[in-house]
Write a protein that holds these residues in place. Structure first.
Motif, mmCIF file in Angstrom:
data_model
loop_
_atom_site.group_PDB
_atom_site.id
_atom_site.type_symbol
_atom_site.label_atom_id
_atom_site.label_comp_id
_atom_site.label_asym_id
_atom_site.label_seq_id
_atom_site.Cartn_x
_atom_site.Cartn_y
_atom_site.Cartn_z
ATOM 1 N N GLY A 94 0.818 -1.216 0.000
ATOM 2 C CA GLY A 94 0.000 0.000 0.000
ATOM 3 C C GLY A 94 0.845 1.256 0.000
ATOM 4 N N MET A 95 1.924 1.250 0.759
ATOM 5 C CA MET A 95 2.826 2.400 0.765
ATOM 6 C C MET A 95 3.606 2.499 -0.546
ATOM 7 S SD MET A 95 2.317 4.070 3.535
ATOM 8 C CE MET A 95 3.733 5.162 3.633
ATOM 9 N N ASP A 96 3.969 1.346 -1.110
ATOM 10 C CA ASP A 96 4.659 1.350 -2.402
ATOM 11 C C ASP A 96 3.779 1.954 -3.493
ATOM 12 O OD1 ASP A 96 6.896 0.154 -1.311
ATOM 13 O OD2 ASP A 96 6.369 -1.878 -1.961
ATOM 14 N N GLU A 97 2.477 1.687 -3.435
ATOM 15 C CA GLU A 97 1.542 2.139 -4.466
ATOM 16 C C GLU A 97 1.119 3.594 -4.297
ATOM 17 O OE1 GLU A 97 -1.602 -0.670 -4.016
ATOM 18 O OE2 GLU A 97 -0.556 -2.278 -5.089
ATOM 19 N N THR A 98 1.508 4.206 -3.192
ATOM 20 C CA THR A 98 1.105 5.594 -2.917
ATOM 21 C C THR A 98 2.336 6.462 -2.673
ATOM 22 O OG1 THR A 98 0.726 4.913 -0.605
ATOM 23 C CG2 THR A 98 -1.201 5.026 -2.062
ATOM 24 N N TYR A 99 2.869 6.409 -1.457
ATOM 25 C CA TYR A 99 4.002 7.261 -1.103
ATOM 26 C C TYR A 99 5.228 6.987 -1.962
ATOM 27 C CZ TYR A 99 7.681 9.437 1.687
ATOM 28 O OH TYR A 99 8.751 10.197 2.087
ATOM 29 N N TRP A 100 5.620 5.707 -2.068
ATOM 30 C CA TRP A 100 6.851 5.382 -2.796
ATOM 31 C C TRP A 100 6.684 5.471 -4.302
ATOM 32 C CZ3 TRP A 100 11.244 5.833 -0.551
ATOM 33 C CH2 TRP A 100 11.349 5.626 0.823
ATOM 34 N N ALA A 101 5.461 5.626 -4.773
ATOM 35 C CA ALA A 101 5.243 5.866 -6.206
ATOM 36 C C ALA A 101 5.605 7.296 -6.596
ATOM 37 C CB ALA A 101 3.785 5.583 -6.573
ATOM 38 N N GLN A 102 5.748 8.189 -5.592
ATOM 39 C CA GLN A 102 6.012 9.601 -5.884
ATOM 40 C C GLN A 102 7.281 10.133 -5.220
ATOM 41 O OE1 GLN A 102 2.570 12.220 -5.545
ATOM 42 N NE2 GLN A 102 1.171 10.518 -5.921
ATOM 43 N N ALA A 103 7.579 9.687 -4.011
ATOM 44 C CA ALA A 103 8.704 10.265 -3.259
ATOM 45 C C ALA A 103 10.046 10.141 -3.971
ATOM 46 C CB ALA A 103 8.764 9.637 -1.862
ATOM 47 N N PRO A 104 10.399 8.994 -4.563
ATOM 48 C CA PRO A 104 11.717 8.922 -5.227
ATOM 49 C C PRO A 104 11.858 9.903 -6.388
ATOM 50 C CG PRO A 104 10.895 6.717 -4.785
ATOM 51 C CD PRO A 104 9.757 7.661 -4.519
ATOM 52 N N SER A 105 10.782 10.119 -7.144
ATOM 53 C CA SER A 105 10.851 11.078 -8.251
ATOM 54 C C SER A 105 11.078 12.487 -7.731
ATOM 55 C CB SER A 105 9.574 11.029 -9.083
ATOM 56 O OG SER A 105 9.443 9.792 -9.755
ATOM 57 N N ALA A 106 10.426 12.837 -6.626
ATOM 58 C CA ALA A 106 10.642 14.155 -6.027
ATOM 59 C C ALA A 106 12.082 14.296 -5.537
ATOM 60 C CB ALA A 106 9.666 14.370 -4.871
ATOM 61 N N LEU A 107 12.615 13.219 -4.968
ATOM 62 C CA LEU A 107 13.972 13.251 -4.436
ATOM 63 C C LEU A 107 15.006 13.487 -5.540
ATOM 64 C CD1 LEU A 107 15.948 12.811 -2.065
ATOM 65 C CD2 LEU A 107 15.856 10.354 -2.582
ATOM 66 N N VAL A 108 14.935 12.704 -6.607
ATOM 67 C CA VAL A 108 15.952 12.834 -7.654
ATOM 68 C C VAL A 108 15.792 14.159 -8.399
ATOM 69 C CG1 VAL A 108 16.192 10.341 -7.897
ATOM 70 C CG2 VAL A 108 14.584 11.550 -9.385
ATOM 71 N N ALA A 109 14.553 14.631 -8.538
ATOM 72 C CA ALA A 109 14.343 15.919 -9.205
ATOM 73 C C ALA A 109 14.907 17.052 -8.365
ATOM 74 C CB ALA A 109 12.856 16.140 -9.464
ATOM 75 N N ALA A 110 14.658 17.007 -7.049
ATOM 76 C CA ALA A 110 15.165 18.064 -6.181
ATOM 77 C C ALA A 110 16.687 18.117 -6.213
ATOM 78 C CB ALA A 110 14.672 17.831 -4.755
ATOM 79 N N LYS A 111 17.333 16.963 -6.163
ATOM 80 C CA LYS A 111 18.792 16.927 -6.215
ATOM 81 C C LYS A 111 19.304 17.511 -7.532
ATOM 82 C CE LYS A 111 19.511 12.955 -3.155
ATOM 83 N NZ LYS A 111 20.023 11.564 -3.048
ATOM 84 N N ARG A 112 18.607 17.195 -8.618
ATOM 85 C CA ARG A 112 19.047 17.682 -9.921
ATOM 86 C C ARG A 112 18.816 19.187 -10.038
ATOM 87 N NH1 ARG A 112 19.678 14.314 -14.838
ATOM 88 N NH2 ARG A 112 20.119 15.762 -16.558
ATOM 89 N N TYR A 113 17.663 19.667 -9.588
ATOM 90 C CA TYR A 113 17.401 21.107 -9.610
ATOM 91 C C TYR A 113 18.493 21.867 -8.866
ATOM 92 C CZ TYR A 113 12.529 20.956 -11.361
ATOM 93 O OH TYR A 113 11.391 20.817 -12.127
ATOM 94 N N VAL A 114 18.792 21.398 -7.651
ATOM 95 C CA VAL A 114 19.737 22.126 -6.805
ATOM 96 C C VAL A 114 21.149 22.057 -7.380
ATOM 97 C CG1 VAL A 114 20.799 22.219 -4.518
ATOM 98 C CG2 VAL A 114 18.332 21.853 -4.740
ATOM 99 N N SER A 115 21.576 20.875 -7.816
ATOM 100 C CA SER A 115 22.943 20.743 -8.327
ATOM 101 C C SER A 115 23.149 21.528 -9.616
ATOM 102 C CB SER A 115 23.277 19.272 -8.558
ATOM 103 O OG SER A 115 22.476 18.722 -9.590
ATOM 104 N N HIS A 116 22.086 21.680 -10.422
ATOM 105 C CA HIS A 116 22.180 22.434 -11.677
ATOM 106 C C HIS A 116 21.793 23.907 -11.501
ATOM 107 C CE1 HIS A 116 21.917 18.746 -14.583
ATOM 108 N NE2 HIS A 116 22.711 18.528 -13.550
#
Length: 312
Positions: free
Chosen positions: A121-143
Motif C-alpha cells: 500500500g505504501m509502495d503504491e502511494t508514497y513510494w510511487a512519488q517520493a523517489p521522483s521528487a527526491l531525484v528531481a530536487a537533487k538535480r534542480y539544486v545541483s544544476h
C-alpha cells in the motif's frame, strides 16, 4: 497581488509520472493542447505507446517534444534513470514542472491484510512519488535550476474511513512530505504543490471497485466523482494560480479549509467560509458515515465467518 502573472505551460517541459492512463494521461493531453513539451513515464510500454499516440493527435506545433518512457519509479535508481532519459532531449536541462500522478488503490478491510500488503500500500502511494521528487530536487539544486514539483494525494489524505487502511496512510504521508518540502524548497526557488482529488472515473477506479468492501461502496454511492479531464483542469488551474493545496470542487474546498492547520491558504476570505461550513456540516456527515458502518455489522459478521476470520 491581484495581478500576479499565472504560470504558463506553453513551451515548458512538463514531466508526468503515471502518464499512460487516468489523471496522468488527461493532464498530459491538456498540457500538450496548451503547447507544452510533455514527457510521460509509466511501466506498461503498450499503454505508453497508446498514450503517446493520443498526445500526437493534439500536438499544437511541429516543434513540441512529446516523449514516453517505460520505467519503474518506486526506487531512487529507477526514478533517476527515468528523469535522466527525459532530460536528454532537452540538453540535460531539468523539466520545468514535475507532475507526480503515479499511484493506485487496493481497498480492503485491515484485518485481511498482512505485512506484505501494508508495505505494498505504501509502495503504491508514497513510494510511487517520493523517489521522483527526491531525484528531481537533487538535480534542480545541483544544476542551480528552478521548477515545480506537483504531488497528487487524495481527499483521503485529509480524512479516511473503512476500506482505505492500506491507501490513506500513503496519501497522508505524501501530504507530510509536501508540507516539509514546501518549507525547505523556499531555499532553492522550487515551487511545491499538492492536489487532493476525490473520486476519479478511470480504469484505476474499476480496479478499486472489484475489491472494495460493500460498506465502502455504500458510503460512496452518493459521490458524484469527476472525469480525469475535469480533475486535470482543476489541478493545472491550481498550479497556475500558485496554490499549495489544490482542490477543485466544493467538497474538496471544505475538507481543505477545515484541515489546513498552518498550511499556506489559497484565499483567506473564502477559506474562512469553507472552514466555518465544515465546522458545522462535517460532524453530521461523519455521523452518517459511522451510522452506515454500524448498520453493516450483521452482514459483516457473516462475511468474517465465511472468510474464516472469526472463531465459530
Amino acid at each position: 497581488m491581484f495581478f500576479k502573472k499565472k504560470w504558463d505551460p506553453r513551451g515548458r517541459h512538463c514531466y508526468i509520472t503515471g502518464g499512460s492512463s487516468g489523471l496522468g494521461l488527461a493532464l498530459a493531453v491538456l498540457l500538450t493542447k496548451k503547447g507544452a513539451d510533455v514527457s510521460i513515464v509509466a511501466r506498461n510500454e503498450d499503454r505508453l505507446q497508446k498514450a503517446l499516440d493520443a498526445l500526437e493527435a493534439v500536438r499544437q506545433t511541429p516543434n513540441q517534444l512529446l516523449k514516453a518512457y517505460a520505467f519503474a519509479l518506486d526506487k531512487e535508481a529507477g526514478a533517476a534513470a527515468a528523469l535522466e532519459a527525459a532530460c536528454q532531449p532537452h540538453g540535460g536541462r531539468c523539466p520545468d514542472a514535475l507532475f507526480l500522478c503515479a499511484g493506485k488503490s487496493t481497498p480492503g478491510f485491515f484485518i485481511e491484510q498482512d505485512e506484505a500488503s501494508l508495505r505494498s500500500g505504501m509502495d503504491e502511494t508514497y513510494w510511487a512519488q517520493a523517489p521522483s521528487a527526491l531525484v528531481a530536487a537533487k538535480r534542480y539544486v545541483s544544476h542551480r535550476e528552478k521548477g515545480k514539483i506537483v504531488f497528487v494525494s487524495s481527499v483521503l489524505g485529509y480524512f479516511s474511513m473503512v476500506g482505505y487502511s492500506t491507501y490513506s496512510p500513503g496519501k497522508f504521508a505524501i501530504r507530510g512530505l509536501a508540507e516539509a518540502l514546501q518549507s525547505e524548497f523556499m531555499l532553492y526557488g522550487i515551487d511545491v504543490h499538492i492536489c487532493f482529488p476525490g473520486t476519479i472515473y478511470s480504469p484505476g477506479l474499476e480496479h478499486e471497485n472489484e475489491c472494495k468492501p460493500k460498506v465502502t461502496l455504500k458510503i460512496e454511492e452518493t459521490d458524484d466523482g469527476a472525469s480525469p479531464e475535469v480533475v486535470a483542469e482543476g489541478l493545472l488551474r491550481g498550479v497556475q494560480n500558485g496554490d499549495f493545496h489544490i482542490t477543485y470542487d466544493f467538497i474538496g474546498n471544505v475538507f481543505r479549509a477545515s484541515t489546513a492547520g498552518s498550511s499556506p491558504r489559497n484565499n483567506v476570505v473564502t477559506d474562512i467560509f469553507y472552514s466555518l461550513l465544515g465546522f458545522i456540516a462535517l460532524p453530521f456527515w461523519r455521523r452518517s458515515v459511522d451510522a452506515t458502518v454500524r448498520s453493516h455489522l450483521p452482514e459483516h459478521q457473516e462475511y468474517l465467518s465465511g472468510k474464516g476470520l472469526v472463531d465459530n
